[in-house]
Design a protein around this motif. Sequence first.
Motif, PDB file in Angstrom:
ATOM      1  N   GLU A  68     -13.042 -58.858  72.170  1.00 52.34           N
ATOM      2  CA  GLU A  68     -12.042 -58.802  73.241  1.00 52.34           C
ATOM      3  C   GLU A  68     -11.308 -57.481  73.076  1.00 52.34           C
ATOM      4  N   THR A  69     -11.657 -56.513  73.934  1.00 57.24           N
ATOM      5  CA  THR A  69     -11.237 -55.138  73.688  1.00 57.24           C
ATOM      6  C   THR A  69      -9.760 -54.884  73.940  1.00 57.24           C
ATOM      7  N   ARG A  70      -9.172 -55.582  74.881  1.00 56.18           N
ATOM      8  CA  ARG A  70      -7.765 -55.309  75.182  1.00 56.18           C
ATOM      9  C   ARG A  70      -6.854 -55.751  74.028  1.00 56.18           C
ATOM     10  N   PRO A  71      -6.966 -56.980  73.535  1.00 54.51           N
ATOM     11  CA  PRO A  71      -6.131 -57.338  72.379  1.00 54.51           C
ATOM     12  C   PRO A  71      -6.721 -56.858  71.060  1.00 54.51           C
ATOM     13  N   GLY A  72      -7.981 -56.385  71.080  1.00 51.49           N
ATOM     14  CA  GLY A  72      -8.620 -55.976  69.833  1.00 51.49           C
ATOM     15  C   GLY A  72      -8.916 -57.162  68.936  1.00 51.49           C
ATOM     16  N   ARG A  73      -9.455 -58.227  69.540  1.00 55.37           N
ATOM     17  CA  ARG A  73      -9.740 -59.455  68.791  1.00 55.37           C
ATOM     18  C   ARG A  73     -11.242 -59.674  68.720  1.00 55.37           C
ATOM     19  N   LEU A  74     -11.717 -60.112  67.560  1.00 57.43           N
ATOM     20  CA  LEU A  74     -13.133 -60.318  67.327  1.00 57.43           C
ATOM     21  C   LEU A  74     -13.376 -61.759  66.898  1.00 57.43           C
ATOM     22  N   LEU A  75     -14.304 -62.429  67.601  1.00 53.65           N
ATOM     23  CA  LEU A  75     -14.643 -63.808  67.289  1.00 53.65           C
ATOM     24  C   LEU A  75     -16.110 -63.914  66.909  1.00 53.65           C
ATOM     25  N   MET A  76     -16.394 -64.771  65.945  1.00 55.97           N
ATOM     26  CA  MET A  76     -17.758 -65.081  65.556  1.00 55.97           C
ATOM     27  C   MET A  76     -17.966 -66.572  65.724  1.00 55.97           C
ATOM     28  N   GLU A  77     -18.859 -66.926  66.644  1.00 53.24           N
ATOM     29  CA  GLU A  77     -19.109 -68.327  66.980  1.00 53.24           C
ATOM     30  C   GLU A  77     -17.803 -69.068  67.272  1.00 53.24           C
ATOM     31  N   GLY A  78     -16.907 -68.416  67.993  1.00 57.62           N
ATOM     32  CA  GLY A  78     -15.656 -69.021  68.422  1.00 57.62           C
ATOM     33  C   GLY A  78     -14.515 -68.937  67.433  1.00 57.62           C
ATOM     34  N   THR A  79     -14.782 -68.470  66.233  1.00 60.19           N
ATOM     35  CA  THR A  79     -13.744 -68.350  65.209  1.00 60.19           C
ATOM     36  C   THR A  79     -13.237 -66.919  65.139  1.00 60.19           C
ATOM     37  N   VAL A  80     -11.909 -66.756  65.190  1.00 61.51           N
ATOM     38  CA  VAL A  80     -11.312 -65.424  65.134  1.00 61.51           C
ATOM     39  C   VAL A  80     -11.465 -64.861  63.724  1.00 61.51           C
ATOM     40  N   LEU A  81     -11.975 -63.641  63.636  1.00 59.84           N
ATOM     41  CA  LEU A  81     -12.143 -62.980  62.347  1.00 59.84           C
ATOM     42  C   LEU A  81     -10.920 -62.120  62.039  1.00 59.84           C
ATOM     43  N   ASP A  82     -10.559 -62.084  60.783  1.00 53.00           N
ATOM     44  CA  ASP A  82      -9.414 -61.296  60.337  1.00 53.00           C
ATOM     45  C   ASP A  82      -9.874 -59.864  60.060  1.00 53.00           C
ATOM     46  N   VAL A  83      -9.775 -59.011  61.072  1.00 53.85           N
ATOM     47  CA  VAL A  83     -10.192 -57.620  60.926  1.00 53.85           C
ATOM     48  C   VAL A  83      -9.042 -56.695  61.315  1.00 53.85           C
ATOM     49  N   THR A  84      -8.998 -55.537  60.677  1.00 54.52           N
ATOM     50  CA  THR A  84      -8.006 -54.535  61.034  1.00 54.52           C
ATOM     51  C   THR A  84      -8.450 -53.802  62.295  1.00 54.52           C
ATOM     52  N   GLN A  85      -7.568 -52.980  62.838  1.00 54.23           N
ATOM     53  CA  GLN A  85      -7.889 -52.213  64.031  1.00 54.23           C
ATOM     54  C   GLN A  85      -9.091 -51.287  63.785  1.00 54.23           C
ATOM     55  N   LYS A  86      -9.099 -50.624  62.626  1.00 57.83           N
ATOM     56  CA  LYS A  86     -10.213 -49.725  62.296  1.00 57.83           C
ATOM     57  C   LYS A  86     -11.508 -50.518  62.130  1.00 57.83           C
ATOM     58  N   GLU A  87     -11.455 -51.670  61.504  1.00 59.02           N
ATOM     59  CA  GLU A  87     -12.651 -52.492  61.321  1.00 59.02           C
ATOM     60  C   GLU A  87     -13.186 -52.980  62.666  1.00 59.02           C
ATOM     61  N   PHE A  88     -12.275 -53.338  63.566  1.00 56.56           N
ATOM     62  CA  PHE A  88     -12.684 -53.748  64.912  1.00 56.56           C
ATOM     63  C   PHE A  88     -13.409 -52.606  65.615  1.00 56.56           C
ATOM     64  N   ALA A  89     -12.798 -51.407  65.576  1.00 55.92           N
ATOM     65  CA  ALA A  89     -13.397 -50.250  66.245  1.00 55.92           C
ATOM     66  C   ALA A  89     -14.749 -49.891  65.644  1.00 55.92           C
ATOM     67  N   LEU A  90     -14.848 -49.993  64.324  1.00 57.52           N
ATOM     68  CA  LEU A  90     -16.099 -49.668  63.637  1.00 57.52           C
ATOM     69  C   LEU A  90     -17.192 -50.680  63.989  1.00 57.52           C
ATOM     70  N   ALA A  91     -16.840 -51.960  63.967  1.00 57.71           N
ATOM     71  CA  ALA A  91     -17.814 -53.002  64.301  1.00 57.71           C
ATOM     72  C   ALA A  91     -18.297 -52.853  65.742  1.00 57.71           C
ATOM     73  N   LEU A  92     -17.380 -52.614  66.652  1.00 58.05           N
ATOM     74  CA  LEU A  92     -17.757 -52.463  68.061  1.00 58.05           C
ATOM     75  C   LEU A  92     -18.650 -51.237  68.255  1.00 58.05           C
ATOM     76  N   LEU A  93     -18.354 -50.163  67.528  1.00 57.58           N
ATOM     77  CA  LEU A  93     -19.189 -48.968  67.606  1.00 57.58           C
ATOM     78  C   LEU A  93     -20.622 -49.284  67.189  1.00 57.58           C
ATOM     79  N   PHE A  94     -20.788 -50.027  66.100  1.00 61.59           N
ATOM     80  CA  PHE A  94     -22.129 -50.371  65.637  1.00 61.59           C
ATOM     81  C   PHE A  94     -22.854 -51.266  66.654  1.00 61.59           C
ATOM     82  N   PHE A  95     -22.150 -52.244  67.208  1.00 58.67           N
ATOM     83  CA  PHE A  95     -22.805 -53.156  68.144  1.00 58.67           C
ATOM     84  C   PHE A  95     -23.154 -52.471  69.462  1.00 58.67           C
TER      85      PHE A  95
END
Length: 229
Positions: free
Chosen positions: A138-165
């Motif tokens: 979810e790019t606007r709030p910067g939230r990442l879910l895996m199978e419906g569960t919210v993952l505890d990631v920092t802003q940089k980790e979110f950006a890095l993960a999204l870049l890879f995907f």
Amino acid sequence: MRIAVLDNDRSQSDLICQVLGSVGHTCHGYQNAKDTLQHLRKDSYDMLILDWQVVDLGAAEVLRRAREKLPDAAPVMFLTTSSGEDDIVAGLDAGADDYMIKPLRRGELVARVQALLRRAYPAQNGAEQLQFGQYLFETRPGRLLMEGTVLDVTQKEFALALLFFRNIGRPLSRAYIHEAVWVKESAVPSRTMDTHVSRVRNKLALKPENGYRLVPVYSYGYRLEKLGG
């Protein structure tokens, strides 16, 4: 986005990079075909802007070789001093996506580049949710879910993960990752990037049994691989 510019005139490539840099792109200028193709082979670019009057190798040949190194979706725009139909048709027939006639107008340059990038990378333009298998970004709030569960990631980790995907299967250089995730932070130790990649791998459980593998590319960077098709 990361853009390569090939123009024999250094002042012209500098101007293009300045204009595109002012709207948030990372731009690298080159003055000959040899250097351009060498860097396209070693590094990652999202777009190429090419002077059709390049002198050390025919522009059509540069474009052909560049296509082998660029991502499939990467747009190419060529620049020409001629408004003659033959030159324009030749450039488009060689595989370019658009063209501009010199002298360049700044507003038109930005508009054409932005339009090409929007068409080439639709998922990166304003989407609030991006789904990749069991992962939901979810790019606007910067939230990442895996199978419906919210993952505890920092802003940089979110950006890095999204870049890879967004670049599954594509090797990403350290320079590209640095510019995409750390943006204007000039001094980022290599171990900092490696630590963030390791955290993304662990927090997202990017391992073969979950269908993904995040691997180093020797002396280059990293690649996220999707397994099993």
